[in-house]
Scaffold this active site. Sequence first.
Site, PDB file in Angstrom:
ATOM      1  CE1 TYR A 162      48.084  39.645  41.540  1.00 11.11           C
ATOM      2  CE2 TYR A 162      48.944  38.752  39.255  1.00 11.11           C
ATOM      3  CZ  TYR A 162      47.788  38.744  40.390  1.00 11.11           C
ATOM      4  OH  TYR A 162      46.626  38.437  40.143  1.00 11.11           O
ATOM      5  CE  LYS A 170      47.302  36.765  43.458  1.00  9.65           C
ATOM      6  NZ  LYS A 170      46.011  36.498  44.642  1.00  9.65           N
ATOM      7  N   GLY A 178      37.036  41.598  49.118  1.00  8.88           N
ATOM      8  CA  GLY A 178      37.093  41.966  47.758  1.00  8.88           C
ATOM      9  C   GLY A 178      35.966  41.882  47.121  1.00  8.88           C
ATOM     10  CG  ASP A 238      36.139  45.828  48.157  1.00  9.52           C
ATOM     11  OD1 ASP A 238      36.985  46.507  48.187  1.00  9.52           O
ATOM     12  OD2 ASP A 238      35.948  44.908  46.998  1.00  9.52           O
ATOM     13  CB  ILE A 239      39.120  48.459  51.103  1.00 10.35           C
ATOM     14  CG1 ILE A 239      39.546  49.736  52.112  1.00 10.35           C
ATOM     15  CG2 ILE A 239      39.225  48.778  49.728  1.00 10.35           C
ATOM     16  CD1 ILE A 239      41.335  48.982  52.334  1.00 10.35           C
ATOM     17  NE  ARG A 240      37.953  51.931  46.865  1.00 12.87           N
ATOM     18  CZ  ARG A 240      39.042  51.260  46.524  1.00 12.87           C
ATOM     19  NH1 ARG A 240      38.841  50.258  45.845  1.00 12.87           N
ATOM     20  NH2 ARG A 240      40.158  51.741  46.954  1.00 12.87           N
ATOM     21  N   GLY A 279      35.287  43.934  43.291  1.00  9.26           N
ATOM     22  CA  GLY A 279      36.215  43.796  42.222  1.00  9.26           C
ATOM     23  C   GLY A 279      35.773  43.003  41.192  1.00  9.26           C
ATOM     24  CD  GLN A 280      37.854  40.964  35.593  1.00  5.41           C
ATOM     25  OE1 GLN A 280      39.146  41.155  36.137  1.00  5.41           O
ATOM     26  NE2 GLN A 280      37.710  40.883  34.422  1.00  5.41           N
TER      27      GLN A 280
HETATM   28  N1  SER Z   1      44.909  39.038  35.246  1.00  4.53           N
HETATM   29  C1  SER Z   1      46.191  39.361  35.940  1.00  4.53           C
HETATM   30  C2  SER Z   1      46.926  40.320  35.821  1.00  4.53           C
HETATM   31  O1  SER Z   1      46.762  40.777  34.610  1.00  4.53           O
HETATM   32  C3  SER Z   1      46.883  38.134  36.053  1.00  4.53           C
HETATM   33  O2  SER Z   1      46.463  37.518  37.172  1.00  4.53           O
HETATM   34  O3  SER Z   1      47.525  41.059  36.502  1.00  4.53           O
END
Ligand code: SER
Length: 313
Positions: A143, A147, A9, A35-37, A12-13
């Site tokens: 999400y 986690k 990844g 990464d996947i791309r 990503g950010q």
């Molecule tokens: N920054 C993340 C989100 O907003 C939380 O881990 O999904």
Amino acid sequence: MQKNILIIGACGQIGTELTYSLREKHGNEIVVASDIREGDQPLMDSGPFELLDATDYDALEEVVAYYEIEEVYLMAAMLSATAERFPMRAWNLNMNSLFNVLNLAREKKVSKIFWPSSIAVFGPNTPKNDTPQNTIMEPSTVYGISKQSGERWCEYYHNKFDVDVRSIRYPGLISWKTMPGGGTTDYAVEIYHKALVEGTYTCFLNKDTSLPMMFMDDAIRATLELMESDPEDIKVRSAYNLSAMSFTPEEIAERIQKHIPDFTIDYEPDFRQAIADSWPSSINDGKAQTDWGWKADFDLEKTTVEMLTQLKR
Ligand code: SER
């Protein structure tokens, strides 16, 4: 011999900045980005890169063997807002990628793992202010459920199979190099871009929604400090609470107005408001301070100056 590092990844950010930081520290060739791309050209040009689907165990195992990887940072995930729209895809990505990495470590194919958790592990029944390390969690988002489950599995693999896995519950992360995607705290990045380009921002959260946030430099430093700590000092093998600042959309807007007086904001809360409402307002990170000496550096003013300065370039 220098150990090789794999970042999953990496485009990503968080992955982007982690890749640059680790490459600066250990040398470009030591740090394999995947990464996947493909990502931005500067990232692609800065060292080895592999296209990799983190849910594909065989592909992952092949990359790890080829580059003789010792340490893995698993930064691929579907974030909170997107995960509400694609629950099964989020669960599959977030959990299977973690199992793949944990199983690699269990089989002694890698020796150390970083996996990010989130403030999303907490839910509506969690104490909202100064949320303790150990408390009621009961996450109410897809999400957050992934986690929290991930945290339980990390601790389990550590206890049962002696896997050296380390994790942080990141707050919302503010950064200028790479845009976040699909998160609820993303407004705190978008707002700076809009302030500079359009002078106005429509926020998808209410003006008084207080959330825990952190500037990316702090988040990267925390990650590296945790990974460099003596294993005996890491007492938490689920994930550490981590804190830097908390603010509301109104407060960040006021802060921006100190630098851009004409900046205006209005509020049109959408489905992300309910996600934000289920999360803590502020986090107690005393355990991270005691165990491995964590201390944040960036407050809202310092973050704002840095964001506006860097984005203006
Ligand atoms: N920054 C993340 C989100 O907003 C939380 O881990 O999904």
